[in-house]
Design an enzyme around this catalytic site. Structure first.
Site, PDB file in Angstrom:
ATOM      1  N   SER A   1      25.646  59.279  53.926  1.00 47.29           N
ATOM      2  CA  SER A   1      25.235  57.852  53.680  1.00 47.29           C
ATOM      3  C   SER A   1      23.658  57.830  53.716  1.00 47.29           C
ATOM      4  CB  SER A   1      25.667  57.231  54.725  1.00 47.29           C
ATOM      5  OG  SER A   1      25.313  57.411  56.181  1.00 47.29           O
TER       6      SER A   1
ATOM      7  N   LYS B   1      15.606  55.549  57.769  1.00 46.38           N
ATOM      8  CA  LYS B   1      16.935  55.232  57.011  1.00 46.38           C
ATOM      9  C   LYS B   1      17.173  53.625  57.585  1.00 46.38           C
ATOM     10  CE  LYS B   1      21.738  56.128  56.915  1.00 46.38           C
ATOM     11  NZ  LYS B   1      22.737  57.224  57.462  1.00 46.38           N
TER      12      LYS B   1
ATOM     13  N   SER C   1      26.209  62.842  56.944  1.00 48.65           N
ATOM     14  CA  SER C   1      25.237  61.951  56.327  1.00 48.65           C
ATOM     15  C   SER C   1      23.835  62.281  56.103  1.00 48.65           C
ATOM     16  CB  SER C   1      25.590  60.447  56.922  1.00 48.65           C
ATOM     17  OG  SER C   1      26.779  59.973  56.612  1.00 48.65           O
TER      18      SER C   1
END
Length: 481
Positions: free
Chosen positions: A151, A76, A175
């Protein structure tokens, strides 16, 4: 070339039927074929191939391969990796490169992992749809008109599209788990402090935790075992011993397992398809010998309210460092220092990030601190007490990962409160700091994925993943290709 479990790939690599270079070349080609989907913010073509050749040479020399030897992994875009771009999907970090490795990255490198690129995300991990990204949204692998969740939407989509075997994400209020549910992959958030946060760009420091997205629970457990453990560079990392997760999983039995099913996780307005698929999954656990136990927990709506007060307060402090002075975007039209700060932040941050900074500053301001922030901390303590009490009666708590299936791109962008409710079932585990995982269990009437959300007591990741593995096997779900 397709491997749904790392152990299958590893056996091919160690037997020399395949080389790391061949494997990584294949994955990079797949990533390039999906470039229009915005799944990656950066692809490490040269670095990944060079690393693959190094590992092939290591094997040729007869050296012992690491636990993650040759595993293609995505990261990420809020986890530091030295020399690689780091943007948090924000304009304000445009052009910035990491100057050090996160602890999780160091530990994976030491075990011979190969990083193929950085994945898209909601800006600074603030969002539930991956639409709050400076480079644009990511489509859901099952329906390109819908969101992958957030996210960590890019990480979930990368695993579901078989662009990597495992992806690292971060989980503040859901997330990793919510996009895991939306993309039909396993999304694991460990106990707070289980994995060092050193090198993770801070959103809300008392909630943030690095998590793992994988096609199956075995691969998630393998990576967790590598990156978990105390770190002197993170005072919040736990000294709790890291067990052999795979061995713990193998000893989990569903016979007599007490599965807590809170009425708070099945409200009247829960999407009917989601409720049906989740209840069918829980029925399979019951048929396999588990006992479903109705339990009472505080309404999740209270958790959402407390959560968004606390995380915005922490975010307003954490994001003060992004001012255009030291790194990242700097506004070109600023006559003085004060204007440069204001203009750089105004132009560099997206709408949702600015909304949360303003809200956080407000709840911390004189006259409102006791009314909002202090009260939210009290609610947090109540949730912690109630969840501890619940685990005196049950072994695991189960419910839906999300109150609805993946929604359309743009559907909720004009209504922040409705967007925040996407995390209504994942936030409680974050508030109390307990481990949780989303596991794929089926599909709704439109063929969209539905996940079951499991919560276990502190540091019981092995048991939780064992239950999740059994549940996934009973439901026979597999990620999209």
């Amino acid at each position: 070339m397709q491997f749904r479990r790392y152990e299958d790939l590893r056996s091919k690599l160690l037997s020399r039927e395949l080389t790391c270079e061949q494997v990584i070349s294949e994955y990079l080609q797949r990533i390039d074929s999906k470039k229009d989907d915005n799944i990656f913010t950066a692809v490490f073509h040269e670095a990944a191939l060079e690393r693959a050749r190094e590992l092939d040479a290591k094997l040729e020399r007869g050296e012992e391969p690491g636990v993650l030897f040759g595993m293609p992994i995505a990261i990420k875009d809020n986890i530091s990796m030295k020399g690689a771009p780091l943007s948090c999907a924000s304009k304000i970090l445009d052009g910035y490169e990491s100057v050090y490795d996160a602890t999780a990255i160091e530990r994976m490198v030491a075990e011979d992992a190969i990083f193929v690129g950085r994945t898209n995300m909601d800006e600074f991990a603030m969002g539930s749809s991956n639409e709050n990204s400076a480079i644009g949204p990511v489509p859901n692998p099952f329906d390109k008109t819908r969101v992958p969740g957030g996210s960590s939407g890019g990480s979930a989509a990368a695993v579901a599209n078989d662009l990597c075997m495992v992806a690292l994400g971060s989980d503040t209020g859901g997330s990793v788990r919510q996009p895991g549910g939306f993309c039909n992959v396993v999304g694991l958030k460990p106990t707070y402090g289980r994995i060092s946060r050193y090198g993770l760009v801070a959103f809300a420091s008392s909630f943030d935790q690095i998590g793992v997205l994988a096609a199956n629970c075995d691969d998630a457990a393998l990576v967790l075992g590598v990156i978990a453990g105390q770190d002197d560079r993170d005072a919040t990392s736990s000294h709790h011993e890291v067990p052999d997760y795979e061995s713990t999983m193998d000893h989990v039995s569903l016979e007599g397992l007490r599965v807590g099913v809170p009425s708070a996780f099945f409200p009247e307005n829960l999407n009917a398809d989601v409720a049906g698929v989740v209840k069918a999954g829980l029925k399979k656990l019951e048929d396999a010998g588990a006992e479903l136990v109705e339990i009472e927990l505080p309404e999740s709506d209270y958790a959402i309210a407390a959560y968004y007060i606390l995380v915005t307060a922490e975010a307003s402090s954490n994001l003060a460092r992004f001012d255009g002075a030291r790194y990242g975007y700097r506004s070109p039209d600023s006559p003085d220092l004060s204007s440069m700060y204001v203009n750089s932040r105004t132009e560099g941050f997206g709408a949702e990030v600015k909304r949360r900074i303003m809200l956080g500053t407000y709840v911390l301001s004189a006259g409102y601190y006791d009314t909002y922030y202090k009260k939210a901390q009290q609610v947090r303590r109540v949730f912690q007490e109630k969840y501890r009490e619940a685990f005196e009666k049950v072994d695991v708590i189960a419910g839906p990962t999300s109150p609805f299936p993946p929604f359309g791109i743009g559907d909720k962008m004009d209504n922040p409160l409705e967007m925040y409710l996407a995390d209504v079932f994942t936030v409680p585990a974050s508030i109390v700091g307990m481990p949780a995982v989303s596991v794929p269990v089926g599909f709704d009437s439109l063929g969209l994925p539905v996940g079951v959300h499991l919560i276990c007591n502190f540091f019981e990741e092995g048991k939780m993943l064992g239950i999740a593995r059994n549940l996934q096997a009973l439901c026979q779900t597999a990620p999209s290709n």
